[in-house]
Design a protein around this motif. Structure first.
Motif, PDB file in Angstrom:
ATOM      1  N   MET A   1       0.858  -1.169   0.160  1.00  0.00           N
ATOM      2  CA  MET A   1       0.086   0.291   0.243  1.00  0.00           C
ATOM      3  C   MET A   1       0.595   1.595   0.021  1.00  0.00           C
ATOM      4  SD  MET A   1      -2.839   1.211   3.331  1.00  0.00           S
ATOM      5  CE  MET A   1      -3.974   0.113   3.133  1.00  0.00           C
ATOM      6  N   GLY A   2       1.166   1.971  -0.879  1.00  0.00           N
ATOM      7  CA  GLY A   2       1.595   3.425  -0.746  1.00  0.00           C
ATOM      8  C   GLY A   2       0.895   4.570  -0.205  1.00  0.00           C
ATOM      9  N   PRO A   3       1.750   5.316  -0.044  1.00  0.00           N
ATOM     10  CA  PRO A   3       1.611   6.511   0.932  1.00  0.00           C
ATOM     11  C   PRO A   3      -0.658   7.381   0.710  1.00  0.00           C
ATOM     12  CG  PRO A   3       3.320   7.687   0.084  1.00  0.00           C
ATOM     13  CD  PRO A   3       2.509   5.393  -0.981  1.00  0.00           C
TER      14      PRO A   3
ATOM     15  N   GLU B   1       9.474   5.572  -2.152  1.00  0.00           N
ATOM     16  CA  GLU B   1       8.476   4.248  -3.393  1.00  0.00           C
ATOM     17  C   GLU B   1       9.551   4.725  -5.439  1.00  0.00           C
ATOM     18  OE1 GLU B   1       7.265   8.560  -3.186  1.00  0.00           O
ATOM     19  OE2 GLU B   1       6.489   6.646  -2.088  1.00  0.00           O
ATOM     20  N   PRO B   2       9.657   4.091  -6.079  1.00  0.00           N
ATOM     21  CA  PRO B   2      10.286   4.373  -6.518  1.00  0.00           C
ATOM     22  C   PRO B   2      10.216   5.155  -7.759  1.00  0.00           C
ATOM     23  CG  PRO B   2      10.061   2.274  -7.648  1.00  0.00           C
ATOM     24  CD  PRO B   2       9.084   2.535  -6.180  1.00  0.00           C
TER      25      PRO B   2
ATOM     26  N   ALA C   1       7.289  10.380  -9.204  1.00  0.00           N
ATOM     27  CA  ALA C   1       6.814  11.316  -9.834  1.00  0.00           C
ATOM     28  C   ALA C   1       4.981  11.316 -10.639  1.00  0.00           C
ATOM     29  CB  ALA C   1       7.048  11.153 -11.313  1.00  0.00           C
ATOM     30  N   GLY C   2       5.232  10.025 -10.435  1.00  0.00           N
ATOM     31  CA  GLY C   2       3.335   9.767 -11.160  1.00  0.00           C
ATOM     32  C   GLY C   2       2.266  10.170 -10.059  1.00  0.00           C
ATOM     33  N   SER C   3       2.265   9.493  -8.654  1.00  0.00           N
ATOM     34  CA  SER C   3       1.667  11.011  -7.273  1.00  0.00           C
ATOM     35  C   SER C   3       1.525  11.640  -7.394  1.00  0.00           C
ATOM     36  CB  SER C   3       2.046  10.039  -6.195  1.00  0.00           C
ATOM     37  OG  SER C   3       2.254   8.689  -6.535  1.00  0.00           O
ATOM     38  N   VAL C   4       2.779  13.022  -7.995  1.00  0.00           N
ATOM     39  CA  VAL C   4       3.008  14.349  -7.765  1.00  0.00           C
ATOM     40  C   VAL C   4       2.678  15.152  -8.641  1.00  0.00           C
ATOM     41  CG1 VAL C   4       4.496  15.843  -8.315  1.00  0.00           C
ATOM     42  CG2 VAL C   4       5.545  14.386  -6.611  1.00  0.00           C
ATOM     43  N   ARG C   5       2.490  14.577 -10.361  1.00  0.00           N
ATOM     44  CA  ARG C   5       1.743  14.875 -11.092  1.00  0.00           C
ATOM     45  C   ARG C   5       0.059  15.027 -10.893  1.00  0.00           C
ATOM     46  NH1 ARG C   5       3.808  12.083 -14.976  1.00  0.00           N
ATOM     47  NH2 ARG C   5       2.816   9.977 -14.222  1.00  0.00           N
ATOM     48  N   THR C   6      -0.426  14.008 -10.279  1.00  0.00           N
ATOM     49  CA  THR C   6      -2.039  13.264 -10.044  1.00  0.00           C
ATOM     50  C   THR C   6      -1.567  15.087  -9.227  1.00  0.00           C
ATOM     51  OG1 THR C   6      -1.673  11.449 -10.338  1.00  0.00           O
ATOM     52  CG2 THR C   6      -3.349  12.436  -8.747  1.00  0.00           C
ATOM     53  N   ALA C   7      -1.588  14.761  -7.833  1.00  0.00           N
ATOM     54  CA  ALA C   7      -1.684  15.692  -6.759  1.00  0.00           C
ATOM     55  C   ALA C   7      -1.485  16.978  -7.646  1.00  0.00           C
ATOM     56  CB  ALA C   7      -0.671  15.796  -5.549  1.00  0.00           C
TER      57      ALA C   7
END
Length: 160
Positions: free
Chosen positions: A1-3, A21-22, A27-33
């Motif tokens: 489970m990720g953050p 995380e990789p 980068a995907g989480s940052v982009r989504t946020a």
């Protein structure tokens, strides 16, 4: 489970551990946020003109997200609180609505030599998103940014 699933996404402020995380996942989480932040701006009528109420209420988080999204490197600390990498550090400023951005790193990292150029890049990113940004010199002549939503700076001391 990720953050994102366990406790919500938290942008890197430079005072936490290196990302677990990789890089592609982060980068995907940052982009989504960041896309969510831009959507909040659109829905509240601010567009790209300036920080939305959400950002004004959470300036450290909003500024950290903007910097991380820009590709600027956050600093990091180990479990003992020692700096392990050079990069930006975002913390509360001199007023509730302001944020301080510094360029920090472990001894010998060269952070002090990189700070002028690195902070200039941070200032460009933040100004492009409508924040008011001023550069100051603090103790030992170290530079830092004081960042606030438009409408006046509460101010630090020793402008450079």
């Amino acid at each position: 489970m990720g953050p994102e699933q366990s406790g919500g996404f938290e942008p890197a402020t430079g005072d936490g551990p290196p990302p677990a995380e990789p890089a592609a996942v982060r980068a995907g989480s940052v982009r989504t946020a960041f896309e969510g932040l831009l959507q909040i701006r659109r829905l509240t009528g601010g567009g790209a003109a300036g920080p939305a109420p959400w950002e004004r209420n959470r300036p450290v988080r909003a500024v950290a997200l903007a910097l991380e999204h820009s590709g600027s490197a956050p600093s990091a600390v180990d479990a003992a609180g020692r700096r392990v990498s050079a990069g930006y550090r975002v913390s509360g400023g001199e007023s509730a609505s302001s944020v301080r951005v510094e360029w920090v790193g472990p001894p010998g990292s060269g952070a002090v030599h990189d700070e002028e150029e690195a902070l200039s890049g941070c200032a460009t990113v933040l100004r492009g998103l409508g924040w008011t940004v001023l550069l100051y010199r603090g103790p030992r002549r170290r530079r830092y940014l004081e960042v606030e939503p438009p409408g006046g700076m509460s101010g630090g001391h020793g402008r450079s």
